[in-house]
Scaffold this motif. Structure first.
Motif, PDB file in Angstrom:
ATOM      1  N   CYS A  72      69.049  -7.468  66.133  1.00 40.94           N
ATOM      2  CA  CYS A  72      67.993  -6.271  66.656  1.00 40.94           C
ATOM      3  C   CYS A  72      68.384  -6.144  67.927  1.00 40.94           C
ATOM      4  O   CYS A  72      68.203  -7.035  68.856  1.00 40.94           O
ATOM      5  N   ALA A 124      61.707  -4.935  64.085  1.00 44.19           N
ATOM      6  CA  ALA A 124      62.127  -6.227  63.470  1.00 44.19           C
ATOM      7  C   ALA A 124      60.734  -6.895  62.726  1.00 44.19           C
ATOM      8  O   ALA A 124      60.936  -7.277  61.461  1.00 44.19           O
ATOM      9  N   PHE A 140      62.409 -14.741  62.173  1.00 43.45           N
ATOM     10  CA  PHE A 140      63.149 -13.836  63.690  1.00 43.45           C
ATOM     11  C   PHE A 140      63.071 -15.051  64.389  1.00 43.45           C
ATOM     12  O   PHE A 140      62.378 -15.880  64.492  1.00 43.45           O
ATOM     13  N   VAL A 199      66.928 -11.318  62.749  1.00 43.47           N
ATOM     14  CA  VAL A 199      66.378 -11.677  61.466  1.00 43.47           C
ATOM     15  C   VAL A 199      67.303 -12.369  60.699  1.00 43.47           C
ATOM     16  O   VAL A 199      68.274 -11.632  60.175  1.00 43.47           O
TER      17      VAL A 199
END
Length: 193
Positions: free
Chosen positions: A75, A114, A130, A157
């Protein structure tokens, strides 16, 4: 949060695409949408990521469990997307100064995306986690995966099916009660249990 994955059960690309379709529905300041997602489904790509992220050292139990995840989604935030957006006439901050941002919403919005991805994974029957990459390893990860220097690695993730759980913080620590974390009107005034 899942920290041990079953490597024998892949996550189909279509499922990851559907989850990212949810993630990009997250809010973003000024509708800037300053995020990118690098999806690693191929074992060679994941190995390149783990080599760069860990420095190639011996793995501990956490790394062995998480690196078994069959899908990783990096991310990334793009601060320039926000600075450009807020320099547009309807926002009026022509100087593009990051000093105007006491909170870096490019990272906050990417983290919200996320979170939507994590919630979608739960609904899809997947395990997810995460996690962050150590700051000294960010440049190595960027280089290994061709990520532009202007992108910030907010987190990763991991997606997959949970392996048999034998331990973990959720088993040994209770959630804080609402009365301890929700404050009415001012800090220190709690809700009723």
């Amino acid at each position: 949060m899942v920290r041990r994955f079953d490597p024998a059960r892949p996550v189909p690309e279509e499922v990851v695409r559907d989850l990212l379709g949810l993630a990009v529905r997250a809010p973003s300041a000024g509708f800037s949408q300053g995020w990118d997602f690098v999806v690693l489904l191929d074992p060679a790509d994941r190995a390149r990521f783990w080599g760069a992220a860990s420095g190639g050292g011996p793995g501990d139990a956490w790394l062995r469990g998480v690196s078994a995840a069959p899908a990783l989604v990096l991310c990334l935030s793009d601060p320039d997307a926000y600075l450009d957006r807020y320099a547009e006439p309807d926002k009026g901050w022509v100087d593009r100064s990051p000093d105007r941002w006491p909170v870096p919403y490019w990272d906050t919005d990417t983290a919200m995306a996320a979170m939507v991805l994590l919630l979608g994974a739960e609904d899809a029957g997947l395990g997810a986690l995460f996690f962050g990459v150590p700051a000294p390893r960010h440049d190595a990860v960027r280089e290994a995966l061709g990520i532009p220097a202007g992108r910030r690695l907010v987190g990763v993730v991991a997606l997959g099916h949970e392996a048999v759980r034998t331990s973990g913080s959720a088993r040994t620590r209770a959630r804080r009660p609402l009365a301890d974390v929700v404050h009415l009107g001012r800090f220190g005034v709690s809700v009723r249990p």
